[in-house]
Design an enzyme around this catalytic site. Structure first.
Site, PDB file in Angstrom:
ATOM      1  N   LYS A 222       0.878  -1.182   0.000  1.00 41.21           N
ATOM      2  CA  LYS A 222       0.000   0.000   0.000  1.00 41.21           C
ATOM      3  C   LYS A 222       0.910   1.225   0.000  1.00 41.21           C
ATOM      4  O   LYS A 222       1.233   1.780   1.062  1.00 41.21           O
ATOM      5  CB  LYS A 222      -0.921  -0.051   1.231  1.00 41.21           C
ATOM      6  CG  LYS A 222      -2.055   0.955   1.197  1.00 41.21           C
ATOM      7  CD  LYS A 222      -3.030   0.677   2.329  1.00 41.21           C
ATOM      8  CE  LYS A 222      -4.029   1.801   2.517  1.00 41.21           C
ATOM      9  NZ  LYS A 222      -4.901   2.095   1.378  1.00 41.21           N
TER      10      LYS A 222
HETATM   11  N1  PMP Z   1      -8.004  -1.547  -2.662  1.00 36.62           N
HETATM   12  C1  PMP Z   1      -7.472  -0.320  -2.599  1.00 36.62           C
HETATM   13  C2  PMP Z   1      -6.808   0.240  -3.802  1.00 36.62           C
HETATM   14  C3  PMP Z   1      -7.542   0.420  -1.407  1.00 36.62           C
HETATM   15  O1  PMP Z   1      -7.015   1.652  -1.339  1.00 36.62           O
HETATM   16  C4  PMP Z   1      -8.199  -0.130  -0.296  1.00 36.62           C
HETATM   17  C5  PMP Z   1      -8.313   0.680   0.972  1.00 36.62           C
HETATM   18  N2  PMP Z   1      -7.207   0.514   1.808  1.00 36.62           N
HETATM   19  C6  PMP Z   1      -8.728  -1.424  -0.400  1.00 36.62           C
HETATM   20  C7  PMP Z   1      -8.619  -2.095  -1.607  1.00 36.62           C
HETATM   21  C8  PMP Z   1      -9.384  -2.077   0.767  1.00 36.62           C
HETATM   22  O2  PMP Z   1      -8.418  -2.437   1.726  1.00 36.62           O
HETATM   23  P1  PMP Z   1      -8.765  -2.493   3.271  1.00 36.62           P
HETATM   24  O3  PMP Z   1      -9.994  -3.300   3.407  1.00 36.62           O
HETATM   25  O4  PMP Z   1      -7.581  -3.164   3.884  1.00 36.62           O
HETATM   26  O5  PMP Z   1      -8.930  -1.104   3.734  1.00 36.62           O
END
Ligand code: PMP
Length: 332
Positions: free
Chosen positions: A157
């Protein structure tokens, strides 16, 4: 939206306005940041982080991909997250830890010359896609694709990944949609600009696999676990774009988006145009974790301990921390 009084920056709680960085900051030029998005929910027994340890673990995994040395342990970051909620006296929050290469020598690979900085912000954010959480979002398939897996790693991320998300989301908003869904480099379904994607077909949940150029979402993982506990069949598999147009239900998941139903894709109605029964069932199970209706069987909730007198004392080695707490006492 006003900012809360404090944030955590490089080891100290500081007043929000004091956490600044220089224009030569490496991350500003080259995208060298990794971050998390976490939520603290106001539960009947006090504020609680949802899956904080998993978010912190992903932060460290993201940093490892780019050889970014965080300089704190996972438990120190967790403790800082807790301290910040206490310092701001928040009952609920969206929390954003970020690790980035800071100011120093410029150059793509300025590993030695760009010291790593760590900051944690806690924001007062409601539902990310507004009333769509109740009524469903209108989404489109974006003309922008996700980066191919051998270009920019989607499991990390990283700040730079969100250039792709900005293109997808901006195109969607320009077209009058709430959100955009991207295909992967192979033309198959990937994810939303900031959310993972689920379809329901004939009572079964379908979601693209973690190899589909997606962020392996923690909400996605929670939904897979909750679905299994509810006896709902789930299949993680490649899905073509047209699967969106024949799905009985669609929803998107993410820390910010939580579980947001989708009511139309490319102006084609999904199901009867209202959130479907399986989406509702999963929303209830998910949100039930935070009001006590769903048992926290996996220890996903981490309660923020109430302020104790000791924490109000300024630590001897931290001027900014001490100042912040003194101000807090003065304004309390
Ligand atoms: N995909 C992307 C591109 C994101 O930015 C997010 C948000 N963090 C998610 C999926 C979902 O991830 P999470 O459930 O861990 O927040």
């Amino acid at each position: 939206m006003s900012n809360p009084p404090y944030l955590w920056h490089n080891g100290c709680i500081k007043p929000w306005a004091e956490a600044t960085c220089h224009v030569s900051t490496h991350a500003l030029h080259y995208g060298s940041s990794v971050f998390e998005g976490e939520r603290v929910y106001a539960t009947p027994t006090g504020p609680a982080y949802f899956r904080l340890a998993d978010h912190t673990a992903r932060l460290f995994e993201s940093a490892a991909v780019y050889d970014i040395e965080i300089g704190y342990s996972e438990s120190e970051i967790d403790a800082a997250c807790h301290e910040l909620i206490r310092a701001n006296r928040m009952r609920s929050a969206y929390v954003r830890p970020i690790v980035f290469r800071g100011a120093g020598e410029l150059g793509v690979l300025a590993k030695e010359g760009a010291p790593v900085e760590v900051a944690i912000m806690a924001l007062d954010w409601g539902a990310y896609l507004g009333e769509a959480i109740e009524n469903g979002a209108d989404v489109c398939v974006s003309s922008w694709h996700r980066p191919a897996p051998n270009t920019i790693p989607s499991w990390a991320k990283a700040g730079g990944n969100y250039l792709s998300s900005q293109l997808i989301a901006a195109e969607a908003r320009r077209g009058g949609y709430d959100e955009g869904i991207a295909l992967g480099s192979n033309g198959l379904l990937s994810e939303g600009a900031g959310e993972n994607l689920f379809l329901v077909k004939k009572g079964k949940l379908l979601t693209p696999p973690t190899s589909a150029g997606i962020l392996a979402g923690i909400t996605r993982d929670s939904v897979l676990i909750l679905a299994a506990e509810l006896g709902l069949p789930v299949e993680e598999r490649d899905l073509p774009r047209e699967a969106l147009y024949s799905a009985d239900e669609i929803f998107m998941t993410g820390t910010a988006a939580e579980i947001t139903p989708v009511r139309s894709v490319d102006r084609k109605q999904v199901g009867n145009g209202t959130p479907g029964p399986i989406t509702r069932q999963l929303q209830q199970a998910f949100f039930g974790l935070f009001d006590g209706r769903t048992e926290d069987r996996h220890g996903w909730l981490e309660y923020v301990a109430p302020v104790v007198p000791d924490l109000e004392r300024a630590p001897a080695d931290s001027g900014a921390h001490g100042r912040a707490h003194k101000q807090m006492e003065a304004s309390a």
